[in-house]
Design a protein around this motif. Structure first.
Motif, PDB file in Angstrom:
ATOM      1  N   UNK A  21       0.822  -1.212   0.000  1.00 35.37           N
ATOM      2  CA  UNK A  21       0.000   0.000   0.000  1.00 35.37           C
ATOM      3  C   UNK A  21       0.860   1.267   0.000  1.00 35.37           C
ATOM      4  N   UNK A  86     -12.497   2.475  10.232  1.00 37.25           N
ATOM      5  CA  UNK A  86     -11.180   2.565   9.600  1.00 37.25           C
ATOM      6  C   UNK A  86     -11.208   3.585   8.458  1.00 37.25           C
ATOM      7  N   UNK A  87     -12.307   3.585   7.709  1.00 35.81           N
ATOM      8  CA  UNK A  87     -12.382   4.470   6.545  1.00 35.81           C
ATOM      9  C   UNK A  87     -12.398   5.947   6.959  1.00 35.81           C
ATOM     10  N   UNK A 143      -3.325  -4.673   6.836  1.00 35.75           N
ATOM     11  CA  UNK A 143      -3.594  -4.601   5.399  1.00 35.75           C
ATOM     12  C   UNK A 143      -4.791  -3.700   5.115  1.00 35.75           C
ATOM     13  N   UNK A 144      -5.859  -3.904   5.834  1.00 35.42           N
ATOM     14  CA  UNK A 144      -7.072  -3.115   5.587  1.00 35.42           C
ATOM     15  C   UNK A 144      -6.850  -1.645   5.938  1.00 35.42           C
ATOM     16  N   UNK A 147      -4.640  -0.102   3.321  1.00 34.47           N
ATOM     17  CA  UNK A 147      -5.423   0.032   2.094  1.00 34.47           C
ATOM     18  C   UNK A 147      -6.308   1.274   2.164  1.00 34.47           C
ATOM     19  N   UNK A 148      -6.968   1.471   3.294  1.00 30.85           N
ATOM     20  CA  UNK A 148      -7.822   2.657   3.442  1.00 30.85           C
ATOM     21  C   UNK A 148      -6.992   3.939   3.395  1.00 30.85           C
ATOM     22  N   UNK A 150      -4.225   4.340   1.753  1.00 27.62           N
ATOM     23  CA  UNK A 150      -3.814   4.548   0.364  1.00 27.62           C
ATOM     24  C   UNK A 150      -4.965   5.143  -0.450  1.00 27.62           C
ATOM     25  N   UNK A 151      -6.152   4.582  -0.268  1.00 30.82           N
ATOM     26  CA  UNK A 151      -7.288   5.099  -1.027  1.00 30.82           C
ATOM     27  C   UNK A 151      -7.625   6.525  -0.622  1.00 30.82           C
TER      28      UNK A 151
END
Lengths: 233, 233
Positions: A21, A86-87, A143-144, A147-148, A150-151
């Motif tokens: 990520x 998380x988001x 990981x999650x 990933x958030x 990065x997005x």
């Protein structure tokens, strides 16, 4: 930032998850075994992340220079800082990252973060997993979250323009120490009968997202306050 | 849905990743080793997902009853179906899941999905990973996709109301076979010199999200077309 990780293999998997990520700065608080060949084996080609990892003795030391730390939690705590998904947390972290260092903090494989560790962070975040089976392993949770991040970074490259210089978590800890001392001196707080006062104040301060200048003002106030006992005019 | 997974440990980790996000229906296309003690060890308490896994011989068989299949890809393919991010794909999958079975399709650890496998799916999706290090392991990719599905499901419980009954992928495969036969019969398509005609048609059909009734209409048209040679009036 991993607090007290037990299994070196997980440290390797976390390094890999981070690198996929685009993240590279790993901090380990008192890992049980590190460096370790198992960490290297599981890091795949993310060996560079392991090599650059910083190992420290306390979470306080790890967080000192950051302006925002997110405690990752999988279960409820009483009186934690603000809890979000998380988001949502990722968006806040990315906004703050434009200004200075930020951290995601993960606890041990078996028990997660301690109440005290969560209390040192700016906010708490969780992954909305299946309530009947929340057994995400450490690397999967990292990981999650990465990933958030990065997005959120790809979506929202706008820096926050109207904010003052944010306080570091070291500033915040100094404020808490100062506050506690002042409260003891003035008799407002009895360490022998603490109740929930300190965690409540931690939550309040965390939610406020203080700036450096505001910490200075508050500490000035405390200095004044602790010298005069407000109950005796 | 895992196509030709090589490592039983990964199957176990995938089962765990699915269960943390509330998913339970695992389909394995010709796994190298399954059942296997290593899969069980890594599934943690998601053993029930392994026990309920369906093992099939071909991806076509696995997809036959689904109305939407998402090919998960980590690199570009020429002439794939529509490509989108994991997040956008998750929203579409959740919308379609209100109607009938849907599938996420993952390829082998070493090479991902074949061009032919991707071509059988309705759309393709990727995780926007670090372009310099895209080495997400299989379970990590499954974790992220299942996480996105869960969040899309939690966010958007609205069913699609105005759609007709969607075609299954089995309907779609029959349409493709019928189409190819009709094209050969009519001399439009020369199997000895295929060029890119079939994958182009697959992409078009996938993007159209056909309904059952539309497939019936198209096949009726093909039957008519193949009987008369349109070049000779």
């Amino acid at each position: 930032m991993l607090s007290h990780p037990s299994h070196p293999g997980n440290i390797g998997s976390v390094a890999r998850a981070m690198k996929t990520m685009g993240l590279s700065q790993l901090v380990l608080v008192r890992p049980k075994r590190f460096p370790d060949p198992q960490a290297e084996a599981l890091s795949s080609n993310a060996r560079d992340v392991l090599d650059a990892a910083r190992v420290v003795d306390t979470l306080e030391e790890a967080l000192a220079s950051t302006v925002m730390a997110v405690a990752t939690i999988s279960h409820g705590y009483e009186l934690t800082p603000e809890v979000m998904t998380a988001r949502s947390a990722a968006r806040q972290v990315i906004d703050a990252a434009g200004q200075a260092d930020v951290a995601l903090v993960f606890g041990t494989e078996a028990n997660g973060l301690s109440v005290e560790e969560v209390g040192r962070c700016t906010l708490a975040a969780h992954i909305p997993s299946n309530p009947e089976y929340t057994s995400l392993n450490l690397a999967a949770a990292v990981q999650i979250f990465c990933y958030e991040l990065r997005l959120a970074a790809l979506e929202d490259p706008l820096p926050v323009l109207d904010a003052g210089e944010p306080a570091t978590l070291d500033d915040i800890e100094q404020l808490h120490r100062h506050l506690e001392q002042a409260m003891v001196t003035t008799g407002f707080f009895d360490p022998a009968n603490p109740k929930r006062l300190l965690p409540r104040l931690r939550r309040l301060v965390a939610r406020a997202r203080l700036e450096k200048e505001e910490v200075r003002i508050l500490r000035g106030l405390l200095r004044t306050m602790a010298r005069t006992d407000p109950t005796k005019p």
